[in-house]
Write a protein that holds these residues in place. Structure first.
Motif, PDB file in Angstrom:
ATOM      1  N   GLN A  35      -0.892  -9.277   5.840  1.00 26.53           N
ATOM      2  CA  GLN A  35      -1.454  -8.506   6.957  1.00 26.53           C
ATOM      3  C   GLN A  35      -2.243  -7.303   6.433  1.00 26.53           C
ATOM      4  O   GLN A  35      -2.248  -6.236   7.056  1.00 26.53           O
ATOM      5  N   ALA A  36      -2.913  -7.472   5.313  1.00 28.56           N
ATOM      6  CA  ALA A  36      -3.601  -6.350   4.662  1.00 28.56           C
ATOM      7  C   ALA A  36      -4.738  -5.765   5.496  1.00 28.56           C
ATOM      8  O   ALA A  36      -5.181  -4.650   5.235  1.00 28.56           O
ATOM      9  N   ASP A  37      -5.177  -6.477   6.520  1.00 28.06           N
ATOM     10  CA  ASP A  37      -6.258  -5.968   7.361  1.00 28.06           C
ATOM     11  C   ASP A  37      -5.760  -5.008   8.448  1.00 28.06           C
ATOM     12  O   ASP A  37      -6.554  -4.458   9.208  1.00 28.06           O
ATOM     13  N   VAL A  38      -4.430  -4.776   8.505  1.00 26.38           N
ATOM     14  CA  VAL A  38      -3.827  -3.915   9.514  1.00 26.38           C
ATOM     15  C   VAL A  38      -3.039  -2.813   8.810  1.00 26.38           C
ATOM     16  O   VAL A  38      -2.302  -3.087   7.868  1.00 26.38           O
ATOM     17  N   ASP A  39      -3.188  -1.579   9.272  1.00 26.68           N
ATOM     18  CA  ASP A  39      -2.379  -0.485   8.735  1.00 26.68           C
ATOM     19  C   ASP A  39      -1.063  -0.425   9.498  1.00 26.68           C
ATOM     20  O   ASP A  39      -1.065  -0.332  10.741  1.00 26.68           O
ATOM     21  N   ASP A  72      -2.882  -3.943  -0.490  1.00 30.32           N
ATOM     22  CA  ASP A  72      -2.912  -5.375  -0.800  1.00 30.32           C
ATOM     23  C   ASP A  72      -1.549  -5.941  -1.182  1.00 30.32           C
ATOM     24  O   ASP A  72      -1.400  -7.152  -1.278  1.00 30.32           O
ATOM     25  N   LYS A 112      -1.554   2.449   0.451  1.00 31.47           N
ATOM     26  CA  LYS A 112      -2.476   3.386   1.099  1.00 31.47           C
ATOM     27  C   LYS A 112      -1.813   4.749   1.259  1.00 31.47           C
ATOM     28  O   LYS A 112      -2.494   5.775   1.279  1.00 31.47           O
TER      29      LYS A 112
END
Length: 155
Positions: A35-39, A72, A112
């Motif tokens: 789910q790396a496209d979502v924080d 990632d 992040k």
């Protein structure tokens, strides 16, 4: 022929493992974040963390709260548990243990954002709480309070 899984490189999960004798010997494993496209925030709580005083060899106890916003990579939880328990035989002051754990996670995961709260139980009548954070958390991510109250004696 089967398709390669994101879990194929894990060596600890699903099998018997030997407890590492030191943090240096412990291996932290990571897996790709699907789910790396979502924080989003991930929390690990270790309310029974143990290490040793480097001078007396007496046990020190802490309640650790690890929060991170993955990039990632995700940490594999069994490897994290084994890494944390490797401190049982490790002599270091509270500050060194707390910051070493946080830095190792940052080096392994390149998150992040990461925050670690080390709430150490009193020794010699003085509790020592140690906090580490990589910077400001990403905007829009819900980061709950740690839920760990400050130490309060009889008063």
């Amino acid at each position: 022929m089967s398709e390669k899984s994101i879990y194929d490189d894990l060596t600890m999960l699903g099998g018997q493992t030997v407890q590492p004798q030191s943090p240096e010997e412990a291996v932290l494993e990571r897996v790709p974040n699907p789910q790396a496209d979502v924080d989003y925030a991930v929390r690990f709580t270790a309310p029974e963390f143990t290490s040793l005083c480097p001078l007396t060899g007496q046990p020190d106890f802490a309640h650790l709260v690890i929060d991170y916003v993955p990039g990632d990579w995700l940490v594999e939880s069994k490897s994290l548990k084994l890494f944390l328990t490797s401190f049982r035989n490790h002599g270091a002051f509270h500050e060194d243990c707390t910051v070493s754990i946080a830095r190792r996670l940052v080096d392994t995961l390149d998150p992040k954002w990461l925050r670690l709260g080390g709430y150490w139980y009193p020794r010699g009548g003085i509790p020592i709480d140690v906090f580490y954070q990589t910077g400001e958390p990403p905007r829009g991510v819900w980061i709950p309070e740690t839920g760990v109250p400050g130490y309060r004696g009889r008063g």
